[in-house]
Design an enzyme around this catalytic site. Structure first.
Site, PDB file in Angstrom:
ATOM      1  NE  ARG A 197      -0.472   1.724   3.545  1.00 18.62           N
ATOM      2  CZ  ARG A 197       0.657   2.409   3.663  1.00 18.62           C
ATOM      3  NH1 ARG A 197       1.813   1.790   3.879  1.00 18.62           N
ATOM      4  NH2 ARG A 197       0.649   3.724   3.556  1.00 18.62           N
ATOM      5  N   GLY A 198       0.242   2.398  -0.223  1.00 17.66           N
ATOM      6  CA  GLY A 198       0.983   3.625  -0.465  1.00 17.66           C
ATOM      7  C   GLY A 198       1.103   3.804  -1.967  1.00 17.66           C
ATOM      8  CB  ALA A 199       0.245   6.638  -4.196  1.00 17.84           C
TER       9      ALA A 199
ATOM     10  NE  ARG B 149      -6.455   0.698  -2.215  1.00  9.02           N
ATOM     11  CZ  ARG B 149      -5.905   1.356  -1.180  1.00  9.02           C
ATOM     12  NH1 ARG B 149      -4.626   1.200  -0.907  1.00  9.02           N
ATOM     13  NH2 ARG B 149      -6.633   2.160  -0.440  1.00  9.02           N
TER      14      ARG B 149
ATOM     15  CD  GLN C  32      -4.000   2.603   6.806  1.00 11.66           C
ATOM     16  OE1 GLN C  32      -4.628   3.135   7.729  1.00 11.66           O
ATOM     17  NE2 GLN C  32      -4.548   2.327   5.643  1.00 11.66           N
TER      18      GLN C  32
ATOM     19  CG  ASP D 258      -3.181   7.558  -1.969  1.00  9.45           C
ATOM     20  OD1 ASP D 258      -2.869   6.382  -2.177  1.00  9.45           O
ATOM     21  OD2 ASP D 258      -3.119   8.084  -0.844  1.00  9.45           O
TER      22      ASP D 258
ATOM     23  CG  ASN E 189      -3.067  11.568   2.158  1.00  8.26           C
ATOM     24  OD1 ASN E 189      -2.432  10.701   1.578  1.00  8.26           O
ATOM     25  ND2 ASN E 189      -2.807  11.908   3.410  1.00  8.26           N
ATOM     26  CE  LYS E 190      -5.690   5.390   3.884  1.00  3.43           C
ATOM     27  NZ  LYS E 190      -6.468   4.304   3.224  1.00  3.43           N
TER      28      LYS E 190
END
Length: 359
Positions: free
Chosen positions: A54-56, A97, A204, A245, A255-256
């Site tokens: 995970r993480g762009a 995603r 996270q 992202d 973003n998150k």
């Protein structure tokens, strides 16, 4: 400096070893360190979808290698059939995603390389794909270093820095995006403090950011998401750095979930709010944040914690994975080419017009 040199106890987030793709399973951290040898493209899709990678930026690298995994056993096909299968696998992988632009960016880079390669057979074309995936991997490490170099000046001696979610080494294959300036300032010997939001619902910030910063010897304090504004009100935060992202052409960014609230609080208290953004995360095709597709994840991530139900049975729940922060709340974007200040639409386009995500 790459992430392997930061952490003596952690394996690389992503590794390509003799034709095999190895992924550090981030759903097991911080309690277990498990590396998965991803055997087929279906497993790559699930690893991205289930946040094991995970993480762009890391998603972009994983997708590039994932396309190699998809085609690894097809090198005996006629080259026209190989190319057609490659296109189909890329479309399918992109569905894992929707919000992180690096996923489509990495796959498009791979397809562009395939289309430009004058290969005589499928085996030669496969080798060109592996070379391109490795190049994307190497570039990600360099992008992180550039962000760290340009952003470290923002972190002064005695500063308090707040970050949200994990835009760290675990979200990339280098030193992270939002954490790259933190690691650079730490290496320079500056004394400062980091506040890491826990980042509900999957924690996270607690499981990953606090863990990796602690492993690297950074002074980090974990706080509840709902405590961020209170910590700011006490004068403990001088700077906010978050990752992203997807960044739209006008500077709106996804973003998150929870980032928007942090930005609003920072604006209220007059705290500079920066977004660490590698060029691979820019989406200059998308005019503004309203056009960014937001991933909605399973309600169980909200109603359960560590596998145990914490909400009433049959309760309705919403679980958007991201929110969009308007560009008016952003002080600047920290990129590998420097810090971009408003007006963002002109500045981003002029600096990155030649990049793959530019219109």
């Amino acid at each position: 400096m790459d992430s392997q040199r930061l952490f003596s106890t952690l394996p690389p987030t992503i590794e390509w070893r003799d034709g095999d793709l190895l992924l550090l399973d981030q759903t097991r951290l911080p309690h277990e360190i498990v590396v998965e040898n991803v055997a087929d493209v279906q497993s790559v899709w699930r690893a991205i979808r289930e946040l094991r990678v995970r993480g762009a930026p890391a998603i972009g690298v994983a997708a590039a290698y994932g396309l190699c995994i998809a085609m690894r056993d097809s090198t005996a096909l006629p080259i026209a059939e190989f190319r057609a299968a490659l296109e189909r696998q890329a479309v399918w992988l992109e569905s894992a995603r929707p919000t992180a632009v690096n996923l489509s960016w990495g796959l498009r880079r791979m397809l562009d390389r395939a289309r430009a390669t004058d290969a005589h057979d499928a085996a030669m074309l496969y080798q060109a794909l592996v070379e391109e995936a490795r190049r994307i991997h190497e570039e990600d490490v360099a992008l992180c270093e550039g962000i760290g170099m340009h952003g470290m000046a923002l972190i002064r001696e005695g500063s308090g820095v707040l970050t949200h979610c994990n835009a760290g080494a675990l979200a990339t294959t280098g030193t992270g995006t939002a954490t790259a300036p933190i690691y650079a300032a730490h290496r320079a010997g500056r004394a400062f403090k980091v506040y890491a939001d826990e980042t509900r619902p999957l924690l996270q910030g607690a499981r990953l950011t606090a863990f990796e910063l602690q492993q690297a010897g950074v002074d980090v304090t974990l706080i509840m998401d709902s405590a961020a504004a209170s910590i700011m009100s006490q004068g403990l935060v001088d700077l906010v750095i978050v990752g992203t992202d997807r960044v739209a052409a006008n500077g709106d960014f996804a973003n998150k979930i929870g980032t928007l609230g942090v930005a609003i609080a920072a604006h209220h208290y007059g705290i500079p709010f920066y977004v660490a953004c590698p060029s691979s995360t820019l989406d200059l095709h998308t005019a503004g944040g309203a056009r960014i597709e937001i991933e909605e994840r399973a309600a169980e991530e909200v109603t359960h914690l560590a596998g145990r139900r914490v909400a009433p049975d049959a309760i309705q729940a919403r679980n958007p994975a991201f929110d969009v922060t308007p560009h008016a709340l952003v002080t600047g974007f920290i990129t590998e080419r420097g810090i971009v200040k408003p007006p963002f639409e002109h500045a981003l386009r002029s600096l990155f017009a030649a990049e793959g995500n530019a219109a």
